[in-house]
Write an enzyme that holds these catalytic residues in place. Structure first.
Site, PDB file in Angstrom:
ATOM      1  N   GLU A  90      -3.651   8.061  -5.556  1.00  7.25           N
ATOM      2  CA  GLU A  90      -3.764   7.421  -6.864  1.00  7.25           C
ATOM      3  C   GLU A  90      -4.981   7.963  -7.611  1.00  7.25           C
ATOM      4  O   GLU A  90      -6.050   8.091  -7.004  1.00  7.25           O
ATOM      5  CB  GLU A  90      -3.881   5.896  -6.710  1.00  7.25           C
ATOM      6  CG  GLU A  90      -2.652   5.265  -6.092  1.00  7.25           C
ATOM      7  CD  GLU A  90      -2.748   3.751  -5.949  1.00  7.25           C
ATOM      8  OE1 GLU A  90      -3.764   3.174  -6.392  1.00  7.25           O
ATOM      9  OE2 GLU A  90      -1.813   3.140  -5.405  1.00  7.25           O
ATOM     10  N   HIS A 136      -0.431   0.803 -10.149  1.00  5.05           N
ATOM     11  CA  HIS A 136      -1.181  -0.162  -9.329  1.00  5.05           C
ATOM     12  C   HIS A 136      -1.711  -1.311 -10.191  1.00  5.05           C
ATOM     13  O   HIS A 136      -2.919  -1.567 -10.244  1.00  5.05           O
ATOM     14  CB  HIS A 136      -2.340   0.530  -8.609  1.00  5.05           C
ATOM     15  CG  HIS A 136      -2.781  -0.206  -7.368  1.00  5.05           C
ATOM     16  ND1 HIS A 136      -3.289   0.434  -6.262  1.00  5.05           N
ATOM     17  CD2 HIS A 136      -2.789  -1.529  -7.057  1.00  5.05           C
ATOM     18  CE1 HIS A 136      -3.602  -0.455  -5.326  1.00  5.05           C
ATOM     19  NE2 HIS A 136      -3.300  -1.652  -5.789  1.00  5.05           N
ATOM     20  N   SER A 169       0.248  -4.510 -10.427  1.00  9.70           N
ATOM     21  CA  SER A 169       1.080  -5.693 -10.237  1.00  9.70           C
ATOM     22  C   SER A 169       0.280  -6.986 -10.156  1.00  9.70           C
ATOM     23  O   SER A 169       0.771  -8.052 -10.531  1.00  9.70           O
ATOM     24  CB  SER A 169       1.941  -5.543  -8.976  1.00  9.70           C
ATOM     25  OG  SER A 169       1.137  -5.404  -7.823  1.00  9.70           O
ATOM     26  N   ASP A 221       4.536   0.399  -7.167  1.00  7.46           N
ATOM     27  CA  ASP A 221       3.305   0.096  -7.898  1.00  7.46           C
ATOM     28  C   ASP A 221       2.088   0.674  -7.191  1.00  7.46           C
ATOM     29  O   ASP A 221       0.998   0.666  -7.744  1.00  7.46           O
ATOM     30  CB  ASP A 221       3.145  -1.419  -8.044  1.00  7.46           C
ATOM     31  CG  ASP A 221       1.953  -1.804  -8.901  1.00  7.46           C
ATOM     32  OD1 ASP A 221       1.901  -1.351 -10.073  1.00  7.46           O
ATOM     33  OD2 ASP A 221       1.068  -2.526  -8.408  1.00  7.46           O
ATOM     34  N   ARG A 237       0.853  -1.171   0.000  1.00  6.37           N
ATOM     35  CA  ARG A 237       0.000   0.000   0.000  1.00  6.37           C
ATOM     36  C   ARG A 237       0.898   1.233   0.000  1.00  6.37           C
ATOM     37  O   ARG A 237       1.960   1.236   0.609  1.00  6.37           O
ATOM     38  CB  ARG A 237      -0.930   0.019   1.224  1.00  6.37           C
ATOM     39  CG  ARG A 237      -2.122  -0.919   1.117  1.00  6.37           C
ATOM     40  CD  ARG A 237      -3.110  -0.435   0.071  1.00  6.37           C
ATOM     41  NE  ARG A 237      -4.332  -1.244  -0.002  1.00  6.37           N
ATOM     42  CZ  ARG A 237      -4.515  -2.238  -0.835  1.00  6.37           C
ATOM     43  NH1 ARG A 237      -3.534  -2.610  -1.656  1.00  6.37           N
ATOM     44  NH2 ARG A 237      -5.668  -2.900  -0.865  1.00  6.37           N
TER      45      ARG A 237
END
Length: 358
Positions: free
Chosen positions: A296, A315, A317, A291, A267
């Protein structure tokens, strides 16, 4: 290198934030993985918090005639919650559940989030309620482990620069790093962390796993700084809790080797992003890959875009082809357990913020 952690590269921070408290928080007082099943006289109402377009809705066709499927967005969720038996949080990046849940009155008996983490939906009122919460544990483990391996290979083999040089039509011979017999420290001993360890061991990387408590195969939080001080790769896969928020900060980056690289697929709030950007600019560490981010999408003016040696991905992965279908299938399987009155899998301890037993 000595097993003891070197002095930080700065004296500005001398305190050592823990991975987690050494004593486990008390579990839910009456954990019951079996919420009341739907009555036979009327179909259960399943409320879906839809993800924004263009994300498709979940495929729940197999529940036709057995459940009443209704949909909500962030604006309509609060009004529809009282009439729902089950809430499927399909938009797992939304804070709408946390905002809509507070207050008295009827609420769903079961909430399922289509994500591994539950930090975006958990609030004190939900944690204190008798509503069961489940997550998508198991869907993302292998894809994320593969992504971490890809990032390590890309950084060790200097692939980002190869692509830049190709764009420039520049022939520049270089030597790259061998990853076999390098050291990795994976922080977070849940299913994703264990999958990463298996993947990295398959590449010949000597790997240590750090969790909330020490046990066979898992190091305790007291060993974290010693292990990252000797690691070539530090991978963060921890859940976001009050204990882990901001755990990778100036002091932790100061402990790492100048040749080390840091990866976060957990996170965004696990990392103090300004401290990471500073550590990269000062060459305290050789590189990083993120990632996940505290905000975001990552704002266009974020200094992380231009931080030296940093790979930024949006984000993604765990998102492989067909991942949404897997999430929908998992929810239907859990619904079958619930409808049959069987104990549910993937039940989250709402006080801890994760599924116990990792």
């Amino acid at each position: 290198m000595s097993d003891s952690a070197p002095d930080p590269k700065t004296s500005a921070t001398t305190s050592e934030p823990p991975l987690a408290t050494t004593s486990e928080p008390a579990p839910d007082p009456t954990p019951d993985p079996t919420p009341d099943p739907p009555s036979e006289s009327a179909p259960a109402t399943v409320l879906v918090l839809d993800a924004p377009s263009p994300a498709p809705p979940p495929r729940l066709g197999s529940l036709t005639g057995r459940a009443r499927i209704v949909h909500a967005d962030a604006d309509t969720l609060a009004a529809q919650l009282p009439d729902a038996d089950v809430l499927l949080v399909w938009d797992f990046l939304s804070d709408a559940v946390r905002q809509a849940w507070p207050g008295e009155g009827p609420r769903p008996r079961w909430v399922h989030t289509a994500s591994a983490g539950v930090d975006r939906l958990m609030c004190p009122e939900l944690a204190a309620s008798d509503t069961l919460v489940t997550n998508a544990r198991g869907v993302f483990d292998q894809p994320i482990a593969e992504y971490v391996a890809a990032l390590i290979l890309a950084m060790a083999k200097d692939l980002p620069r190869t692509l830049r040089l190709q764009d420039e039509r520049t022939w520049q011979h270089r030597e790259t790093q061998r990853i076999a017999r390098t050291r990795a420290c994976v922080v977070g001993s849940g299913p994703i962390g264990h999958a990463i360890v298996r993947m990295l061991k398959g590449l010949g990387i000597i790997t240590a796993l750090v969790g909330r408590t020490a046990r066979p195969g898992v190091h305790g939080p007291g060993e974290l700084d010693r292990l990252i001080a000797r690691a070539d790769w530090v991978v963060c896969a921890a859940p976001l809790t009050d204990d882990t928020r901001g755990m990778f900060d100036e002091q932790r980056f100061g402990v790492m080797q100048p040749s080390a690289r840091f990866i976060n697929i957990g996170r965004g709030a696990l990392v103090v992003e300004d401290d990471l950007a500073a550590a990269l600019s000062k060459r305290w560490i050789a590189g990083a890959a993120l990632d996940v981010f505290e905000q975001e999408p990552l704002p266009a003016d974020s200094p992380l875009w231009t931080a030296p040696g940093l790979l930024v991905s949006p984000h993604m992965s765990g998102d492989t082809v067909g991942w949404r279908d897997e999430l929908g299938t998992q929810f239907v399987e859990l619904y079958e357990e619930w409808a049959a009155g069987r104990p549910l899998s993937n039940v989250v301890d709402k006080k801890r913020g994760y599924v116990p037993g990792n």
